[in-house]
Scaffold this active site. Structure first.
Site, mmCIF file in Angstrom:
data_model
loop_
_atom_site.group_PDB
_atom_site.id
_atom_site.type_symbol
_atom_site.label_atom_id
_atom_site.label_comp_id
_atom_site.label_asym_id
_atom_site.label_seq_id
_atom_site.Cartn_x
_atom_site.Cartn_y
_atom_site.Cartn_z
ATOM 1 C CB CYS A 33 -9.122 2.194 5.236
ATOM 2 S SG CYS A 33 -10.337 2.062 3.968
ATOM 3 C CG HIS A 50 -6.684 3.971 1.008
ATOM 4 N ND1 HIS A 50 -6.120 2.819 1.938
ATOM 5 C CD2 HIS A 50 -7.930 3.363 1.342
ATOM 6 C CE1 HIS A 50 -6.935 2.170 2.538
ATOM 7 N NE2 HIS A 50 -7.738 2.388 1.891
ATOM 8 C CD GLU A 103 -2.099 3.937 1.707
ATOM 9 O OE1 GLU A 103 -3.116 3.124 1.521
ATOM 10 O OE2 GLU A 103 -3.019 5.059 3.177
#
Length: 254
Positions: free
Chosen positions: A110, A216, A218
């Site tokens: 990002c 993202h 994660e």
């Protein structure tokens, strides 16, 4: 891996200071990155801006965070940006500069992707215009972490390692950003885009391994969504493989 690989992640300074509620999740995101990146033979460490000993790391993750200062790429300084932090910019740029000089693999996430692009002479869209692809969720929509991310497909170049690792060239990813890449930096190639044409992933065409993703990885799919085959950790797996290759080459050269 024949040795323990050390991966460094520069801390999000505003999150540590509590300067802006919009980056309150940054510390949580760091911990998620740590959890998804760690594996047998891998040690992950969040590093601070005063840490000068970057040479101990075999790879780096540049995570998300606030906006890059438009002054660094000749952008509109009156644009609606948030949490601009010159110390954070300088810190991330220093880590990236070290990594490239040391030929250490880098995964940029990002904001991290935007830092890479700016460092290599590229520019950013200071505030993306609305399109049919939602890249963020409006403030107040949803609840908890699930309400902070928009989920959409990205088109990955067929045959790229990202597509091979995901098992598809149309993975669904989590977005939470209002900026994006405009002019591409030197030595980068686009390997994924969203359907509105926004750059979603790049890799370095020269020097050591570098992958940048605008999403993202994660973030887990919401419980309410059809999660399917959860492959969100693919970028971290590719980073681990790049670090392992670097260590293997170092061992072979001894």
């Amino acid at each position: 891996m024949t040795a323990v690989a050390r991966i460094g992640i520069p801390a999000r300074l505003s999150a540590l200071e509590g300067a802006d509620p919009r980056v309150a999740l940054a510390d949580g995101l760091l911990q998620a990155i740590v959890a998804l990146t760690e594996a047998d033979g891998v040690a992950v460490e969040v590093i601070g801006p005063d840490d000068a000993d970057l040479a101990r790391f075999d790879g780096f993750v540049l995570p998300g965070g606030g906006d890059v200062d438009p002054a660094l790429y000749g952008g509109d300084q009156d644009a609606p940006v948030y949490d601009v932090n010159p110390e954070q910019d300088a810190f991330d740029l220093r880590v990236l500069e070290h990594a490239r000089a040391a030929e250490a693999p880098v995964l940029a996430v990002c904001r991290g992707l935007q830092v890479v692009n700016v460092a290599l002479g590229g520019t950013l869209h200071e505030d993306l215009a609305a399109t049919d692809d939602a890249h963020r969720i409006a403030a107040g929509d949803g609840a908890g972490e699930e309400g902070l991310f928009a989920w959409h497909e990205v088109a990955v170049a067929p045959g790229d390692p990202l597509a091979d690792a995901y098992g598809t060239d149309r993975p669904v990813v989590a977005s939470a950003h209002h900026q994006g890449l405009r002019d591409l930096g030197r030595g980068l190639e686009v390997v994924a885009t969203s359907d509105d044409g926004l750059v979603e992933a790049v890799r370095a065409t020269e020097g050591s391994w570098l992958l940048g993703v605008q999403w993202h990885p994660e973030v887990a799919r919401p419980a309410s969504a059809d999660a399917g085959d959860d492959r969100r950790s693919v970028p971290f797996e590719l980073l681990r493989a790049a670090v392992a290759e670097r260590l293997a080459l170092a061992d072979a050269g001894r």
